[in-house]
Write an enzyme that holds these catalytic residues in place. Structure first.
Site, PDB file in Angstrom:
ATOM      1  N   SER A  62       0.876  -1.263   0.066  1.00 33.21           N
ATOM      2  CA  SER A  62      -0.060  -0.032  -0.053  1.00 33.21           C
ATOM      3  C   SER A  62       0.770   1.325  -0.091  1.00 33.21           C
ATOM      4  O   SER A  62       1.578   1.496  -1.028  1.00 33.21           O
ATOM      5  CB  SER A  62      -0.980  -0.112   1.053  1.00 33.21           C
ATOM      6  OG  SER A  62      -1.828   1.084   0.855  1.00 33.21           O
ATOM      7  N   ASP A 103      -9.729  -4.214  -6.108  1.00 35.31           N
ATOM      8  CA  ASP A 103      -9.021  -3.224  -5.125  1.00 35.31           C
ATOM      9  C   ASP A 103     -10.235  -2.109  -4.682  1.00 35.31           C
ATOM     10  O   ASP A 103     -10.318  -1.388  -5.647  1.00 35.31           O
ATOM     11  CB  ASP A 103      -7.852  -2.624  -5.350  1.00 35.31           C
ATOM     12  CG  ASP A 103      -6.946  -1.885  -4.239  1.00 35.31           C
ATOM     13  OD1 ASP A 103      -7.709  -1.064  -3.508  1.00 35.31           O
ATOM     14  OD2 ASP A 103      -5.767  -2.125  -4.098  1.00 35.31           O
ATOM     15  N   HIS A 115      -7.743  -5.025  -1.439  1.00 33.83           N
ATOM     16  CA  HIS A 115      -6.396  -4.118  -1.073  1.00 33.83           C
ATOM     17  C   HIS A 115      -5.625  -4.928  -0.243  1.00 33.83           C
ATOM     18  O   HIS A 115      -5.833  -4.870   1.028  1.00 33.83           O
ATOM     19  CB  HIS A 115      -6.992  -2.778  -0.488  1.00 33.83           C
ATOM     20  CG  HIS A 115      -5.917  -1.729  -0.380  1.00 33.83           C
ATOM     21  ND1 HIS A 115      -5.267  -1.463  -1.447  1.00 33.83           N
ATOM     22  CD2 HIS A 115      -5.108  -1.379   0.836  1.00 33.83           C
ATOM     23  CE1 HIS A 115      -4.272  -0.503  -0.852  1.00 33.83           C
ATOM     24  NE2 HIS A 115      -4.128  -0.529   0.285  1.00 33.83           N
TER      25      HIS A 115
END
Length: 310
Positions: A130, A256, A283
C-alpha cells in the site's frame, strides 16, 4: 478485513516464531537528526541470499501480520530481512518531534542507505504494501542518485495517485476511510501526549474528516501549502515511473476498493518492470483459503527470489 484480522496476526506471529530467527532492534539514521526504528532478522548459520527491506502501509508497523508473514517467507527463501518502521508507526512516536507525512521519502532513502551499510548482504531488495509500496517505488526512483545498491523492488497494491485514492475512499462504503481516520487520530493523540508544547492541537481538530485533517496537516506541518501540492508530491501515476532504473514487480487486483486497477493500466513503465493484476484480492488481501494463507507474501518472496537468482 480478514487480511488484518486477529487470526492473521496470530498466524504471522506463529510462522515467524517457528523459524526461530535471530532478531535484533536497531535505530537507523534518517538524516538531519531523524531516527527510525527497525527489526533485523536472520536464520543462524545460513549464508544469506541477500537482504530484503520491508516497508509497511500507512498506520501499519513492522509487526503487522503481512510484514511478519512476508518476513517468514523471505527467511525461508534464504534472505535476511529488515522490517523498517516509518516515523510515528509502531511504538516509535517518541523518536522524532515532528509528525509523519507521506512525503518524508528523504528519511527513508537515508535510512535504507544506513541499513545497506550495516548489513552488507547482497543483493539488496525492497518490498512494500500500500503506502509502503509507494515508498518502495519512490525509493527505487531515487536509489541511483543516492548511491543505494538496490537490485529489485516489489510493491503490493501501491498507492499511485493519492488524490484519486482519497476520492475513491470518500465515495466508497466508508470501511476503509473510517479505519484510517480512527488509526490516524489515535496516532496524533499519542504524539500530542509526548510533545504537548509542540503539538497543541485540540480534539475539535482531530474530529475532522480525512480530507480536512489532511489539509490541516499540510497547512500546519509541511511546506507544501496546499493539499493538491502535497498529494502531487508522492504521486507516482501515469508517466512518473517511466525512468525507473531499478527492476520492479507490482501486484494489484481488479477489485481493489481503494486504488482502481485502471490506474495501473495507464502506468508507463520501463521494460524491466513487471505488472500483475489479479482478478481478486481486494486491497492487500489476496487470501487463498480458510487458513488465511496470503498470495501477497508468497508473491513477494517469489519475485525477490527470482531476482536474486544468478
Amino acid at each position: 478485513m480478514l487480511g488484518s484480522s486477529p487470526m492473521r496476526r496470530r498466524r504471522g506471529e506463529r510462522e515467524l516464531a517457528a523459524l526461530r530467527p535471530i532478531t535484533t532492534e536497531h535505530i537507523v539514521d534518517g538524516g538531519d537528526g531523524v531516527r527510525l526504528h527497525g527489526l533485523h532478522s536472520r536464520i543462524e548459520g545460513a549464508p544469506p541470499r541477500g537482504l530484503a527491506l520491508l516497508l509497511h502501509g500507512w498506520e501499519g508497523s513492522a509487526e503487522s501480520s503481512y510484514m511478519r508473514l512476508t518476513a517468514a517467507q523471505l527467511l525461508r527463501a534464504g534472505f535476511e530481512v529488515f522490517r523498517l518502521n516509518f516515523r510515528d508507526h509502531g511504538d516509535t512516536h517518541h523518536l522524532n518531534e515532528d509528525l509523519f507525512h507521506s512525503n518524508r521519502i528523504g528519511e527513508v532513502v537515508h535510512a535504507a542507505c544506513d541499513i545497506a551499510q550495516r548489513f552488507p548482504a547482497r543483493p539488496l531488495m525492497a518490498a512494500g504494501y500500500s503506502l509502503g509500496g509507494n515508498f518502495a517505488l519512490r525509493l527505487a526512483l531515487r536509489a541511483p542518485v543516492a548511491g543505494l545498491p538496490l537490485a529489485h523492488v516489489a510493491a503490493v497494491c501501491p498507492v499511485l495517485d493519492p488524490a484519486r485514492t482519497m476520492e475513491v475512499m470518500e465515495a466508497g462504503v466508508g470501511v476503509y476511510l473510517g479505519y484510517f481516520e480512527r488509526k490516524w487520530r489515535d496516532s496524533l493523540v499519542r504524539k500530542r501526549a509526548l510533545f504537548p508544547e509542540l503539538h497543541d492541537y485540540d480534539n475539535r481538530t482531530l474530529k475532522q474528516g480525512m480530507r480536512e485533517l489532511t489539509r490541516w496537516l499540510v497547512e500546519r506541518h509541511t511546506d507544501f501549502g496546499t493539499i493538491d501540492a502535497y498529494f502531487d508530491g508522492y504521486n507516482i501515476a501515469g508517466e512518473r515511473m517511466a525512468g525507473l532504473q531499478v527492476p520492479a514487480s507490482i501486484l494489484t487486483s481488479e477489485d481493489d476498493p481503494v486504488i482502481p486497477a485502471a490506474d495501473f493500466r495507464e502506468l508507463r513503465l520501463p521494460g524491466t518492470a513487471y505488472l500483475e493484476i489479479a482478478r481478486w484480492g481486494g486491497h492487500c488481501g489476496f487470501l487463498l483459503n480458510g487458513k488465511l494463507d496470503g498470495y501477497g507474501e508468497h508473491w513477494v518472496a517469489e519475485r525477490l527470489s527470482a531476482a536474486a537468482s544468478p
